[in-house]
Design a protein around this motif. Sequence first.
Motif, PDB file in Angstrom:
ATOM      1  N   LEU A  90      -1.201   9.321  -1.067  1.00 51.97           N
ATOM      2  CA  LEU A  90      -1.509   8.077  -0.363  1.00 51.97           C
ATOM      3  C   LEU A  90      -2.990   7.895  -0.064  1.00 51.97           C
ATOM      4  O   LEU A  90      -3.448   6.766   0.128  1.00 51.97           O
ATOM      5  CB  LEU A  90      -0.706   7.988   0.944  1.00 51.97           C
ATOM      6  N   VAL A  95      -3.869   4.229  -5.163  1.00 49.61           N
ATOM      7  CA  VAL A  95      -2.945   3.448  -4.327  1.00 49.61           C
ATOM      8  C   VAL A  95      -3.703   2.202  -3.858  1.00 49.61           C
ATOM      9  O   VAL A  95      -4.320   2.180  -2.794  1.00 49.61           O
ATOM     10  CB  VAL A  95      -2.447   4.279  -3.124  1.00 49.61           C
ATOM     11  N   TYR A 101       3.133   1.871  -2.744  1.00 49.69           N
ATOM     12  CA  TYR A 101       3.796   2.644  -1.693  1.00 49.69           C
ATOM     13  C   TYR A 101       5.269   2.867  -2.020  1.00 49.69           C
ATOM     14  O   TYR A 101       5.815   3.950  -1.805  1.00 49.69           O
ATOM     15  CB  TYR A 101       3.666   1.927  -0.345  1.00 49.69           C
ATOM     16  N   GLY A 156       8.950   2.772   2.033  1.00 47.98           N
ATOM     17  CA  GLY A 156       7.923   2.276   1.127  1.00 47.98           C
ATOM     18  C   GLY A 156       7.709   0.779   1.261  1.00 47.98           C
ATOM     19  O   GLY A 156       6.570   0.291   1.319  1.00 47.98           O
ATOM     20  N   MET A 159       5.843  -0.177   4.455  1.00 48.36           N
ATOM     21  CA  MET A 159       4.398  -0.003   4.320  1.00 48.36           C
ATOM     22  C   MET A 159       3.799  -1.056   3.395  1.00 48.36           C
ATOM     23  O   MET A 159       2.687  -1.541   3.625  1.00 48.36           O
ATOM     24  CB  MET A 159       4.087   1.413   3.823  1.00 48.36           C
ATOM     25  N   TYR A 163       0.725  -4.025   4.140  1.00 53.47           N
ATOM     26  CA  TYR A 163      -0.418  -3.426   3.437  1.00 53.47           C
ATOM     27  C   TYR A 163      -1.755  -4.002   3.874  1.00 53.47           C
ATOM     28  O   TYR A 163      -2.724  -3.274   4.078  1.00 53.47           O
ATOM     29  CB  TYR A 163      -0.220  -3.616   1.932  1.00 53.47           C
TER      30      TYR A 163
END
Length: 233
Positions: A90, A95, A101, A156, A159, A163
Amino acid sequence: MDLMTAGYAFLAGILPPLIWLYLLLKEDAKHPEPKSLIALTFAAGMVAVPLVLPFEQAAVARFSGEVPLLFSWALIEEVAKYAAVALVVLWRPAVDEPIDYVIYMLTAALGFAALENTLFIFGPFEHGQVIAGLATGNLRFMGSTLVHVISSSALGFSMAFTYRKAVYRRMSGAAVGLILAVGLHGFFNFLILSAGGSLTLLAFFLVWTAALVIFAFFEVLQYRESHRARATS
């Protein structure tokens, strides 16, 4: 167990998650992640399995009720999968978009499921019960493996959808996602393992329904990002 039998058990455990990984990575085909990072994340998920075993054994000694035990196992495993992703990927520049994610969380989940499946298959294979071992692998392919994917994907997506928000919103999103992941994981475990297996069919129906929802969320996230890209261009 001889090495050949162990190798067969390992292949039977790892191949189904690899099939799921191939199918799910197609959702990110336009901007694929580096194969080296996908492999590293998958391996990190596998490494997490032996690390959680002492904690899960401690939970067995701590909790006498079935429900608290199942949800404590879910918490331990979801934290371990998230920690694996946070430690190995991460923080990397690769990323760089919300969907990443989800991709890395589900990759770690599939790595975790691969080694977990292998451990479950070892027993039947060790006693020469190959058919029983393969049946176990098939059931986990359709059930437990997807449970890992669904629960980790929930984190995921939490997140991913925060973002570009402020730091406190991103932290809150991750916290909510972890709670949701643990809740889903524990709930599905309860349905699969409780009541003498009488709720297994319901569990499989709900797991596959949730899997379809995951694919739908992929489409929503991709549409959202493409719309945002058009709006800023």
